[in-house]
Design a protein around this motif. Structure first.
Motif, PDB file in Angstrom:
ATOM      1  N   GLU A 100       0.828  -1.207   0.000  1.00  0.00           N
ATOM      2  CA  GLU A 100       0.000   0.000   0.000  1.00  0.00           C
ATOM      3  C   GLU A 100       0.862   1.257   0.000  1.00  0.00           C
ATOM      4  O   GLU A 100       0.590   2.208  -0.739  1.00  0.00           O
ATOM      5  CB  GLU A 100      -0.920  -0.007   1.216  1.00  0.00           C
ATOM      6  N   VAL A 101       1.899   1.269   0.840  1.00  0.00           N
ATOM      7  CA  VAL A 101       2.794   2.427   0.906  1.00  0.00           C
ATOM      8  C   VAL A 101       3.511   2.618  -0.419  1.00  0.00           C
ATOM      9  O   VAL A 101       3.603   3.740  -0.947  1.00  0.00           O
ATOM     10  CB  VAL A 101       3.805   2.254   2.055  1.00  0.00           C
ATOM     11  N   ALA A 102       4.007   1.535  -0.994  1.00  0.00           N
ATOM     12  CA  ALA A 102       4.733   1.635  -2.260  1.00  0.00           C
ATOM     13  C   ALA A 102       3.843   2.156  -3.376  1.00  0.00           C
ATOM     14  O   ALA A 102       4.263   2.991  -4.190  1.00  0.00           O
ATOM     15  CB  ALA A 102       5.312   0.264  -2.632  1.00  0.00           C
ATOM     16  N   VAL A 103       2.605   1.688  -3.426  1.00  0.00           N
ATOM     17  CA  VAL A 103       1.678   2.125  -4.478  1.00  0.00           C
ATOM     18  C   VAL A 103       1.360   3.615  -4.333  1.00  0.00           C
ATOM     19  O   VAL A 103       1.350   4.365  -5.321  1.00  0.00           O
ATOM     20  CB  VAL A 103       0.386   1.287  -4.445  1.00  0.00           C
ATOM     21  N   VAL A 104       1.119   4.066  -3.106  1.00  0.00           N
ATOM     22  CA  VAL A 104       0.793   5.469  -2.887  1.00  0.00           C
ATOM     23  C   VAL A 104       1.972   6.362  -3.265  1.00  0.00           C
ATOM     24  O   VAL A 104       1.800   7.407  -3.919  1.00  0.00           O
ATOM     25  CB  VAL A 104       0.368   5.698  -1.428  1.00  0.00           C
ATOM     26  N   LEU A 105       3.172   5.973  -2.877  1.00  0.00           N
ATOM     27  CA  LEU A 105       4.349   6.776  -3.221  1.00  0.00           C
ATOM     28  C   LEU A 105       4.571   6.797  -4.733  1.00  0.00           C
ATOM     29  O   LEU A 105       4.979   7.819  -5.294  1.00  0.00           O
ATOM     30  CB  LEU A 105       5.576   6.238  -2.501  1.00  0.00           C
ATOM     31  N   MET A 106       4.307   5.679  -5.390  1.00  0.00           N
ATOM     32  CA  MET A 106       4.406   5.655  -6.852  1.00  0.00           C
ATOM     33  C   MET A 106       3.433   6.660  -7.463  1.00  0.00           C
ATOM     34  O   MET A 106       3.779   7.399  -8.399  1.00  0.00           O
ATOM     35  CB  MET A 106       4.095   4.252  -7.365  1.00  0.00           C
ATOM     36  N   LYS A 107       2.219   6.711  -6.920  1.00  0.00           N
ATOM     37  CA  LYS A 107       1.213   7.627  -7.463  1.00  0.00           C
ATOM     38  C   LYS A 107       1.636   9.084  -7.327  1.00  0.00           C
ATOM     39  O   LYS A 107       1.478   9.870  -8.280  1.00  0.00           O
ATOM     40  CB  LYS A 107      -0.129   7.402  -6.764  1.00  0.00           C
ATOM     41  N   VAL A 108       2.167   9.472  -6.172  1.00  0.00           N
ATOM     42  CA  VAL A 108       2.550  10.879  -6.002  1.00  0.00           C
ATOM     43  C   VAL A 108       3.734  11.229  -6.903  1.00  0.00           C
ATOM     44  O   VAL A 108       3.815  12.351  -7.425  1.00  0.00           O
ATOM     45  CB  VAL A 108       2.842  11.218  -4.526  1.00  0.00           C
ATOM     46  N   HIS A 109       4.649  10.284  -7.102  1.00  0.00           N
ATOM     47  CA  HIS A 109       5.772  10.539  -8.017  1.00  0.00           C
ATOM     48  C   HIS A 109       5.282  10.672  -9.457  1.00  0.00           C
ATOM     49  O   HIS A 109       5.698  11.591 -10.182  1.00  0.00           O
ATOM     50  CB  HIS A 109       6.806   9.415  -7.912  1.00  0.00           C
ATOM     51  N   ASP A 110       4.407   9.764  -9.883  1.00  0.00           N
ATOM     52  CA  ASP A 110       3.940   9.802 -11.275  1.00  0.00           C
ATOM     53  C   ASP A 110       3.120  11.047 -11.566  1.00  0.00           C
ATOM     54  O   ASP A 110       3.230  11.630 -12.649  1.00  0.00           O
ATOM     55  CB  ASP A 110       3.112   8.547 -11.574  1.00  0.00           C
ATOM     56  N   ALA A 111       2.288  11.463 -10.613  1.00  0.00           N
ATOM     57  CA  ALA A 111       1.468  12.655 -10.834  1.00  0.00           C
ATOM     58  C   ALA A 111       2.335  13.907 -10.949  1.00  0.00           C
ATOM     59  O   ALA A 111       2.115  14.754 -11.824  1.00  0.00           O
ATOM     60  CB  ALA A 111       0.451  12.811  -9.710  1.00  0.00           C
ATOM     61  N   ALA A 112       3.326  14.041 -10.067  1.00  0.00           N
ATOM     62  CA  ALA A 112       4.227  15.192 -10.142  1.00  0.00           C
ATOM     63  C   ALA A 112       5.041  15.161 -11.428  1.00  0.00           C
ATOM     64  O   ALA A 112       5.274  16.194 -12.071  1.00  0.00           O
ATOM     65  CB  ALA A 112       5.151  15.204  -8.926  1.00  0.00           C
TER      66      ALA A 112
END
Length: 253
Positions: A70-82
């Motif tokens: 869950e943590v890895a997926v959320v961090l991936m999302k914030v990186h990809d959006a930025a």
């Protein structure tokens, strides 16, 4: 004339892309680790596998592995959006012959690298703003025409991102209220509401909770599969779009 800030800004974009790719690798690594920890379906009889699986999901090891994913997926999302916001901004600036911004959008993370549950829930609900960051095709054509493969690759990736947004927005129109008949997804759709168009009736039946079940309309399963694929591909496509933007900008700076 191209200003001296462009090469440095493109290096920052390349660094952002590296970080986003590393975040994606962390997701795959977390899932692989979790898979190795649990019982193996291939080595066990189905009944034994289900028994061991039910026992495993109650263990601290399973909970820790699930949280890591869950943590890895959320961090991936914030990186990809930025990353997508940065790529879109730089392409638009270069196409308009303007200087790049002094700062690029950064991943929206909490100080100290904290990842509490409420923050993860917020990111998952907002999709980290990825849908607002999706660019329209077009700016790249000011840098290279139909014969420029770099510009055409940017246009292709932009169209794929648009398809992802269409997949996200179009999911709800595929569902209908129905009366199950006891077989998997079998049954008849709820009767339409007199005086309403078929689409308004479908939506009203869902909103009013009519019927005893909700399903994807059987005639639209193929469309649903494509929308599902496009919807979940937005994160990978954001990185592919940025790589294409980086290539065309480096060729024109």
């Amino acid at each position: 004339m191209v200003g001296s800030r462009w090469p440095r800004v493109l290096e920052r974009l390349a660094h952002q892309l590296d970080e986003a790719q590393a975040a994606d690798r962390r997701v795959h690594e977390a899932k692989a680790t979790a898979s190795r920890q649990g019982p193996s379906r291939t080595d066990l009889e189905p009944a034994e596998y289900q028994r061991l699986r039910r026992a495993y999901v109650r263990t601290p090891e399973y909970k820790a592995a699930s949280r890591e994913i869950e943590v890895a997926v959320v961090l991936m999302k914030v990186h990809d959006a930025a990353l997508l916001r940065s790529a879109r901004t730089l392409l638009a600036r270069r196409a308009a012959a303007r200087q790049p911004p002094r700062r690029l959008p950064k991943p929206r993370r909490l100080p100290g690298g904290r990842v509490p549950d409420w923050w993860m829930s917020s990111i998952n609900t907002s999709y980290a703003g990825i849908w607002r960051a999706i660019p329209a095709p077009g700016p790249e054509l000011r840098l290279g025409g139909p014969g420029d493969p770099l510009a055409q690759e940017v246009a292709k990736q932009a169209r794929l991102l648009q398809a992802s947004r269409a997949g996200y927005r179009g999911r709800d129109r595929l569902y209908e209220a129905y009366q199950p008949d006891g077989t998997p997804d079998g049954g008849e759709p709820v009767e339409p509401i007199r005086g309403l168009s078929p689409e308004l009736s479908r939506r009203a039946n869902l909103a009013l909770g009519r019927g005893r079940g909700i399903r994807i309309q059987p005639s639209r399963m193929e469309e649903a599969d494509q929308l599902h694929t496009d919807y979940f591909a937005v994160w990978d496509r954001s990185r592919a779009y940025t790589a294409a933007v980086l290539a065309v900008l480096r060729a024109h700076v």
